[in-house]
Motif scaffolding. Structure first.
Motif, PDB file in Angstrom:
ATOM      1  N   ILE A 131     102.609 -42.897 151.536  1.00  0.00           N
ATOM      2  CA  ILE A 131     101.652 -43.744 152.241  1.00  0.00           C
ATOM      3  C   ILE A 131     100.246 -43.287 151.881  1.00  0.00           C
ATOM      4  O   ILE A 131      99.978 -42.093 151.748  1.00  0.00           O
ATOM      5  N   CYS A 132      99.349 -44.260 151.755  1.00  0.00           N
ATOM      6  CA  CYS A 132      97.939 -43.947 151.527  1.00  0.00           C
ATOM      7  C   CYS A 132      97.120 -45.039 152.213  1.00  0.00           C
ATOM      8  O   CYS A 132      97.001 -46.150 151.709  1.00  0.00           O
ATOM      9  N   LYS A 133      96.601 -44.730 153.385  1.00  0.00           N
ATOM     10  CA  LYS A 133      95.894 -45.717 154.198  1.00  0.00           C
ATOM     11  C   LYS A 133      94.403 -45.412 154.239  1.00  0.00           C
ATOM     12  O   LYS A 133      94.000 -44.309 154.597  1.00  0.00           O
ATOM     13  N   MET A 134      93.580 -46.423 153.903  1.00  0.00           N
ATOM     14  CA  MET A 134      92.131 -46.322 153.994  1.00  0.00           C
ATOM     15  C   MET A 134      91.609 -45.074 153.265  1.00  0.00           C
ATOM     16  O   MET A 134      90.755 -44.351 153.766  1.00  0.00           O
ATOM     17  N   THR A 135      92.131 -44.851 152.077  1.00  0.00           N
ATOM     18  CA  THR A 135      91.749 -43.690 151.265  1.00  0.00           C
ATOM     19  C   THR A 135      91.413 -44.071 149.833  1.00  0.00           C
ATOM     20  O   THR A 135      90.470 -43.535 149.251  1.00  0.00           O
ATOM     21  N   LEU A 136      92.150 -45.015 149.243  1.00  0.00           N
ATOM     22  CA  LEU A 136      91.929 -45.367 147.842  1.00  0.00           C
ATOM     23  C   LEU A 136      90.503 -45.835 147.597  1.00  0.00           C
ATOM     24  O   LEU A 136      89.940 -45.595 146.526  1.00  0.00           O
ATOM     25  N   GLU A 137      89.897 -46.476 148.593  1.00  0.00           N
ATOM     26  CA  GLU A 137      88.526 -46.965 148.429  1.00  0.00           C
ATOM     27  C   GLU A 137      87.512 -45.827 148.340  1.00  0.00           C
ATOM     28  O   GLU A 137      86.356 -46.038 147.945  1.00  0.00           O
ATOM     29  N   HIS A 138      87.920 -44.605 148.695  1.00  0.00           N
ATOM     30  CA  HIS A 138      87.053 -43.428 148.609  1.00  0.00           C
ATOM     31  C   HIS A 138      87.172 -42.718 147.257  1.00  0.00           C
ATOM     32  O   HIS A 138      86.489 -41.721 147.037  1.00  0.00           O
ATOM     33  N   ILE A 139      88.037 -43.201 146.387  1.00  0.00           N
ATOM     34  CA  ILE A 139      88.330 -42.528 145.121  1.00  0.00           C
ATOM     35  C   ILE A 139      87.737 -43.342 143.979  1.00  0.00           C
ATOM     36  O   ILE A 139      88.054 -44.527 143.816  1.00  0.00           O
ATOM     37  N   ALA A 140      86.862 -42.711 143.195  1.00  0.00           N
ATOM     38  CA  ALA A 140      86.191 -43.440 142.104  1.00  0.00           C
ATOM     39  C   ALA A 140      87.113 -43.674 140.902  1.00  0.00           C
ATOM     40  O   ALA A 140      87.247 -44.806 140.444  1.00  0.00           O
ATOM     41  N   PRO A 141      87.765 -42.643 140.350  1.00  0.00           N
ATOM     42  CA  PRO A 141      88.661 -42.883 139.202  1.00  0.00           C
ATOM     43  C   PRO A 141      90.034 -43.348 139.696  1.00  0.00           C
ATOM     44  O   PRO A 141      91.030 -42.622 139.642  1.00  0.00           O
ATOM     45  N   THR A 142      90.099 -44.583 140.191  1.00  0.00           N
ATOM     46  CA  THR A 142      91.331 -45.045 140.840  1.00  0.00           C
ATOM     47  C   THR A 142      92.506 -45.101 139.873  1.00  0.00           C
ATOM     48  O   THR A 142      93.642 -44.818 140.251  1.00  0.00           O
ATOM     49  N   GLY A 143      92.240 -45.490 138.622  1.00  0.00           N
ATOM     50  CA  GLY A 143      93.325 -45.530 137.645  1.00  0.00           C
ATOM     51  C   GLY A 143      93.911 -44.151 137.404  1.00  0.00           C
ATOM     52  O   GLY A 143      95.129 -43.982 137.369  1.00  0.00           O
ATOM     53  N   ASP A 144      93.046 -43.151 137.253  1.00  0.00           N
ATOM     54  CA  ASP A 144      93.520 -41.779 137.069  1.00  0.00           C
ATOM     55  C   ASP A 144      94.368 -41.335 138.257  1.00  0.00           C
ATOM     56  O   ASP A 144      95.411 -40.689 138.092  1.00  0.00           O
TER      57      ASP A 144
END
Length: 380
Positions: free
Chosen positions: A153-166
Motif C-alpha cells: 500500500i502507498c497512500k498519499m505518498t507518490l505525489e511527494h516523490i520526484a523521480p516517480t519512475g525510478d
C-alpha cells in the motif's frame, strides 16, 4: 515540459509543527514551476529540490481525528479485505504516516503488517493488532527488499516523490518474481485540481501530479498490470489497484485513462482561471477583514498553508483551527497563523469560517453548533 503555473516563493513544508510565530515566518522557501508533458500527461514541479523538504517526527499530517475521514478509511479497508481476501496476510505500507490505515487492515483481517515512514510515532501506535505490526522510521527503498507482502500500500505518498519512475521500478524489482503481488496506491486527483483551479492543493511537497491516464501508464511501464482506477472521497483521491506482472506488460487500457485531450485543455486554460479565482478569494477575504469581521480557517494542514501563501493575506486572517490536538498551539509555516482548538473559538467568536476541505462541512457545522456558534461558513 511546458510550464503553465508558477509560485516563486512558497514554504517548503506545510505540515511541520512550528513552535513560534517567528520560526514559522522564517521557514525556508522554494519555488513551484508546474510543467506538463504533452506526451503522457504527467505534471511535475520542475523547481523541486528534495533537500528542502523534511519528513520527520515534526511532520503532523494525520486526518485520523475526523469521524468523516475515519468512516472513509474503514470502508476502504473493508473493501480491500473483501476484494482480495486479505485474511492472515502480510501487508506492507510505504509512507504509512501515523499508521492508522495499516493498523485498521491488520485489525479487520486479521493480518500482519510492516509500515515505513520517517514521521511515525511509536508511542501513538495502539490497538488489538499492535503486536502484529512493525513500524520502520525510514523511507522505503530496495534496501528493504527482504520485506515482502501479499499487498503493498502507498497512500498519499507518490505525489511527494520526484523521480516517480525510478521509485516504481525499484518497487517492482523488490517484489521480484512474486508475480501477482498486489499493490494499492492513492494520490490526489489532478483532473479535479485543474478543473476546479484548486490552488490550495498545489504546494511544495507535492512535486508529482497524476491523472488516471498518466498514473496507469506509469504503472504499466514499471511492470504492473492495472486492475482498477477509481475516484474516492468526493472525487478528491485517485486510487489504482494493480499487480506485479511478467514482462512485457499487456498494453490494454481502461476507459478512465483516456484523458490526455482533457488535460491539454485544462492546462491551457489554467492560468486565466487561476488568476480569476485568486482575485475572487482575495477580494472576499480583504472585504470581510476591512469590515472588522473575525475570520478563521478551519483546517491547518497543507491546504491552509497554500491558501494563505497564494493569496498573501498577511494579518487579514489571525487564526487557523484544527481538531488534531497535536497541532494546537503551533503556527503555520510561512504565514505564521496560530493553530487553535475548536473550543478556543468560544472566546474569539468568528464571524466567517473558511473551510479548507468541503468534504468536512457538515462535520464542522456540527462542531460549531455544539460550541454555541453560528458563523458564516464558506468552503473551498
Amino acid at each position: 515540459m511546458r510550464v503553465f503555473h508558477e509560485a516563486p516563493v512558497v514554504p517548503t513544508n506545510s505540515c511541520i509543527l512550528m513552535e513560534t510565530r517567528a520560526q514559522a515566518l522564517a521557514y525556508p522557501r522554494g519555488a513551484i514551476r508546474l510543467g506538463f508533458c504533452d506526451a503522457c500527461g504527467f505534471i511535475s514541479n520542475l523547481a523541486f529540490d528534495p533537500a528542502l523538504t523534511e519528513y520527520s517526527g515534526r511532520y503532523e499530517e494525520t486526518q485520523g481525528f475526523s469521524p468523516t475521514f475515519n468512516a472513509f478509511h474503514r470502508a476502504l479497508a473493508e473493501r480491500l479485505i473483501e476484494r482480495y481476501d486479505l485474511h492472515g496476510k502480510d501487508i506492507v505500507e510505504i509512507g504509512c504516516g501515523k499508521g492508522e490505515f495499516l493498523m485498521l487492515l491488520c485489525e479487520l483481517g486479521p493480518n500482519r503488517g510492516v509500515g515505513f515512514d520517517p514521521g511515525v510515532h511509536h508511542e501513538r501506535i495502539q490497538g488489538p493488532a499492535a503486536e502484529r505490526v512493525r513500524f520502520v522510521p525510514d523511507f522505503y527503498s530496495e534496501a528493504y527488499a527482504e520485506v515482502q507482502g501479499d499487498l503493498f500500500i502507498c497512500k498519499m505518498t507518490l505525489e511527494h516523490i520526484a523521480p516517480t519512475g525510478d521509485f516504481m521500478r525499484s518497487l517492482r524489482r523488490a517484489i521480484g518474481d512474486r508475480i501477482g503481488t498486489l499493490v494499492f496506491f492513492q494520490i490526489p486527483e489532478t483532473l479535479r485540481i485543474l478543473e476546479d483551479c484548486a490552488f490550495e492543493d498545489i504546494y511544495y511537497e507535492h512535486c508529482s501530479y497524476f491523472s488516471p491516464g498518466s498514473l496507469a501508464r506509469l504503472f504499466r511501464r514499471s511492470g504492473f498490470e492495472v486492475l482498477t482506477l477509481s475516484n474516492e472521497y468526493q472525487g478528491q483521491y485517485l486510487t489504482i489497484e494493480a499487480r506485479a506482472a511478467a514482462e512485457p506488460v499487456a498494453p490494454q487500457s481502461l476507459p478512465e485513462e483516456r484523458d490526455l485531450g482533457r488535460l491539454r485543455d485544462l492546462v491551457g486554460s489554467f492560468p486565466g482561471r487561476f488568476a480569476a479565482k485568486r482575485a475572487q478569494w482575495e477580494g472576499r477575504i480583504r472585504d470581510a477583514a476591512a469590515k472588522g469581521r473575525h475570520i478563521v480557517l478551519w483546517g491547518s494542514g497543507s491546504k491552509a498553508v497554500s491558501f494563505l501563501t497564494t493569496l498573501e493575506l498577511g494579518d487579514a486572517i489571525r487564526y487557523a483551527v484544527d481538531i488534531n490536538p497535536y497541532r494546537h498551539g503551533h503556527f503555520l509555516p510561512g504565514s505564521g497563523q496560530e493553530i487553535l482548538a475548536p473550543e478556543d473559538l468560544r472566546t474569539y467568536k468568528p464571524d466567517l469560517v473558511v473551510i479548507m476541505n468541503a468534504v468536512y462541512r457538515q462535520e464542522i457545522a456540527r462542531d460549531l453548533e455544539r460550541l454555541g456558534l453560528a458563523p458564516e461558513l464558506v468552503a473551498l
